[in-house]
Structures are given as C-alpha cells and as structure tokens.
Design a protein around this motif. Structure first.
Motif, mmCIF file in Angstrom:
data_model
loop_
_atom_site.group_PDB
_atom_site.id
_atom_site.type_symbol
_atom_site.label_atom_id
_atom_site.label_comp_id
_atom_site.label_asym_id
_atom_site.label_seq_id
_atom_site.Cartn_x
_atom_site.Cartn_y
_atom_site.Cartn_z
ATOM 1 N N LEU A 1 2.857 1.764 -2.033
ATOM 2 C CA LEU A 1 3.142 2.300 -3.415
ATOM 3 C C LEU A 1 2.056 3.397 -3.743
ATOM 4 O O LEU A 1 2.280 4.224 -4.941
ATOM 5 C CB LEU A 1 2.762 1.100 -4.201
ATOM 6 N N THR A 2 0.942 3.401 -3.092
ATOM 7 C CA THR A 2 0.117 4.600 -3.297
ATOM 8 C C THR A 2 0.619 5.858 -3.270
ATOM 9 O O THR A 2 -0.051 6.952 -3.722
ATOM 10 C CB THR A 2 -1.357 4.390 -2.496
ATOM 11 N N LEU B 1 0.840 -1.237 0.072
ATOM 12 C CA LEU B 1 0.109 -0.045 0.072
ATOM 13 C C LEU B 1 0.719 1.254 -0.009
ATOM 14 O O LEU B 1 0.281 2.376 -0.386
ATOM 15 C CB LEU B 1 -1.138 -0.015 1.114
ATOM 16 N N VAL C 1 -4.316 0.260 -4.957
ATOM 17 C CA VAL C 1 -3.119 0.623 -5.858
ATOM 18 C C VAL C 1 -3.653 1.023 -7.273
ATOM 19 O O VAL C 1 -3.135 2.037 -7.581
ATOM 20 C CB VAL C 1 -1.777 -0.335 -5.728
ATOM 21 N N ASP D 1 -5.630 4.246 -7.285
ATOM 22 C CA ASP D 1 -4.904 5.495 -7.282
ATOM 23 C C ASP D 1 -4.105 5.843 -8.594
ATOM 24 O O ASP D 1 -3.965 6.883 -9.019
ATOM 25 C CB ASP D 1 -3.943 5.318 -6.080
#
Length: 196
Positions: free
Chosen positions: A117-118, A115, A172, A175
């Motif tokens: 990576l969001t 998460l 992900v 987003d």
C-alpha cells in the motif's frame, strides 16, 4: 543548497533505518528477518521513483512554480494509477513469489501485501522533486524534520505494543502523512519564483 540537502537527508536516513533496530531490540532476530523480507519487494518496486526524480528534476527546474502547480496534480494521479495497478498485481502475486523464493518466510506474505500500500503514496516524489528543483529550503527542512521525528516516536511506541504489525502500520501511516505534508507545503510555497 547541496549542503542543506545533505543535512536534511541525514535525519531521514537515520529514521528510515530505525525500525530495524527497534524490531531487533524488542522482538529479536527472527521477527526482524520476516520484517526485512516483507519490506524488500515493495521497496524494490518503488525504485521507479528514482527514475522519475531524475527525469523530472531538470524539467521542474526550468519551469515556474505556478506552471508546475497547474500540471502536477494530473501527473500525480497518473502516477497513483500506475502504482495502484502495480500494488494490486503484487498483492496477488506475493504468496506465489514468497513460496518460490522465500519459502521459509511465508509468515511475511501478509506483511508484504500490506506494505504494498505504500506504493500508492509514491506521487510524493513529484512534489518533493518540485520543491528541490526550486530550492525551497524552508519547506524541505520542515519535511525533513517532522517526518523523521514522527516516524521515530511512532516506531518506539508501536513496535513494543504491537510487534511487527506496529512497524507495518506506522510505515504505511508515515508514507501517507508524508504525501499530505508535501502537497500542503508545495501548494503553500510562497517563495519568490526566480524562473519566471
């Protein structure tokens, strides 16, 4: 315009919380707790976006769209690099943070790392703020309709099939799609620029 923003925000808020309800319904309370803890710290790290929005809104309001278009990509890259460092540090630190603060939820570490990576899609705040600053109702309505609908449908499909991983991947993915759609809507904004 404020009423329009409130209306737009309504579906976004509902869609933003729907994953909790779906996880609880299909997976139960224990997986929901892991999911909540996995999301908590990456979400907290994104709170910097509120400050960015507050600082950029007045600046974007006083400038033409063409002027903003010339500089926004550079600012987005700088913000991306900032969040890349933050995400990297968080991914490395997450196991230690969870061990120290949430030892009963160590299974959530890998979810939380993914998460993180969001954070890389946080430059979307710049494009969204620019659209708000120039009262681009059409573009904002498109964004506030498509993204929540895709999120709700994706969560309803992915969570029953793949459990928490389904919710993580959809989060992900959404987003990323939101950033792409915002960039497209911003650069294709054909409204009459009143700030010139």
């Amino acid at each position: 315009f404020g009423k329009h923003l409130s209306l737009m925000g309504l579906m976004t808020k509902v869609a933003g919380r729907i994953d909790y309800l779906i996880v609880f319904h299909f997976l139960g309370a224990a997986p929901l707790a892991s999911y909540l803890f996995a999301k908590a710290l990456p979400k907290e790290l994104q709170s910097v976006n509120k400050v960015i929005k507050t600082l950029t809104l007045p600046k974007f309001s006083g400038r033409s769209l063409e002027s903003i278009k010339k500089q926004i990509v550079h600012k987005a890259i700088v913000l991306f690099l900032f969040y890349l460092v933050i995400a990297g540090l968080y991914i490395l630190a997450a196991p230690f943070i969870f061990k120290a603060v949430f030892p009963q939820y160590l299974d959530a570490v890998i979810y939380s790392q993914v998460l993180a990576l969001t954070l890389l899609f946080s430059p979307s705040v710049l494009f969204n703020t620019a659209l708000v600053a120039h009262m681009s109702k059409k573009e904002l309505y498109i964004l506030s309709t498509i993204i929540p609908l895709v999120r709700i449908v994706s969560m309803l499909i992915a969570i029953p099939l793949y459990g928490i991983w389904g919710a993580i991947v959809v989060t992900v993915f959404i987003d990323a799609v939101r950033l792409i759609l915002l960039v497209f809507l911003f650069f294709n904004n054909k409204q009459i620029d009143l700030s010139r």
